[in-house]
Motif scaffolding. Structure first.
Motif, mmCIF file in Angstrom:
data_model
loop_
_atom_site.group_PDB
_atom_site.id
_atom_site.type_symbol
_atom_site.label_atom_id
_atom_site.label_comp_id
_atom_site.label_asym_id
_atom_site.label_seq_id
_atom_site.Cartn_x
_atom_site.Cartn_y
_atom_site.Cartn_z
ATOM 1 N N ASP A 134 0.860 -1.176 0.000
ATOM 2 C CA ASP A 134 0.000 0.000 0.000
ATOM 3 C C ASP A 134 0.902 1.233 0.000
ATOM 4 O O ASP A 134 1.313 1.728 1.041
ATOM 5 C CB ASP A 134 -0.906 -0.002 1.230
ATOM 6 N N PRO A 145 3.737 -0.225 3.556
ATOM 7 C CA PRO A 145 3.419 -1.508 4.190
ATOM 8 C C PRO A 145 2.835 -2.529 3.219
ATOM 9 O O PRO A 145 2.184 -2.166 2.242
ATOM 10 C CB PRO A 145 2.370 -1.115 5.240
ATOM 11 N N TYR A 179 0.137 -5.226 2.149
ATOM 12 C CA TYR A 179 -1.288 -5.398 2.441
ATOM 13 C C TYR A 179 -1.453 -6.611 3.349
ATOM 14 O O TYR A 179 -0.668 -7.569 3.266
ATOM 15 C CB TYR A 179 -2.087 -5.601 1.152
ATOM 16 N N PRO A 180 -2.480 -6.584 4.200
ATOM 17 C CA PRO A 180 -2.733 -7.750 5.048
ATOM 18 C C PRO A 180 -2.901 -9.011 4.183
ATOM 19 O O PRO A 180 -3.586 -8.989 3.172
ATOM 20 C CB PRO A 180 -4.053 -7.402 5.754
ATOM 21 N N GLY A 181 -2.228 -10.057 4.571
ATOM 22 C CA GLY A 181 -2.333 -11.324 3.858
ATOM 23 C C GLY A 181 -1.347 -11.494 2.713
ATOM 24 O O GLY A 181 -1.191 -12.607 2.201
ATOM 25 N N ARG A 220 2.021 -11.278 2.602
ATOM 26 C CA ARG A 220 3.177 -12.122 2.944
ATOM 27 C C ARG A 220 2.770 -13.597 2.999
ATOM 28 O O ARG A 220 3.460 -14.471 2.471
ATOM 29 C CB ARG A 220 3.796 -11.696 4.275
ATOM 30 N N HIS A 237 11.079 -5.578 3.202
ATOM 31 C CA HIS A 237 10.091 -6.546 3.655
ATOM 32 C C HIS A 237 10.642 -7.970 3.682
ATOM 33 O O HIS A 237 9.885 -8.924 3.861
ATOM 34 C CB HIS A 237 8.838 -6.486 2.772
#
Length: 131
Positions: free
Chosen positions: A19, A90, A92-94, A96, A128
């Protein structure tokens, strides 16, 4: 017996894995401010993500002369690096977990297709731990 079928999964980066909206908006605000202009509103800026920077600026500042558009492009590039050094966009959720699941599959190869610079992509992957 036939060979196992392999799949290539290609991801975009900005807007798919990370994001980067806040970094893009901050760099755009700095670029327009460098020319004494007010940056376009958030929805307009986010609508150009994925375009080349010169094309994006041409769409965001259509009434500006080309030399001014080129200065805005240069100012964007000059401001983005320091902003990126301060804060990493960051995941996004999920994201990784999805990458790890796909990477664990022997029939899947992962790839990236992005308009990001090679330097920017390397920075993001390292930040990351996705290299």
């Amino acid at each position: 017996m036939s060979a196992p079928r392999r799949r290539l999964v290609i991801f975009d980066v900005d807007g798919t894995l990370v994001d980067s909206q806040d970094l893009i908006l901050a760099a755009m605000q700095a670029a327009f401010a460098s020319e004494g202009l007010i940056a376009p509103p958030r929805p307009a800026v986010l609508a150009i993500v994925g375009l080349s920077l010169p094309e994006a600026i041409a769409r965001l500042a259509p009434g500006q002369p080309q030399d001014r558009q080129e200065r805005i492009v240069s100012a964007y590039k000059a401001s983005f690096g320091p902003l990126r050094a301060e804060r990493t966009a960051p995941l996004y959720p999920g994201a990784r977990a999805a990458l790890a699941t796909l990477r664990a599959r022997p029939d899947v190869r992962l790839g990236i297709a992005t308009g990001k610079s090679a330097r920017g992509l390397r920075h993001l992957l390292a930040a990351h731990d996705l290299s």
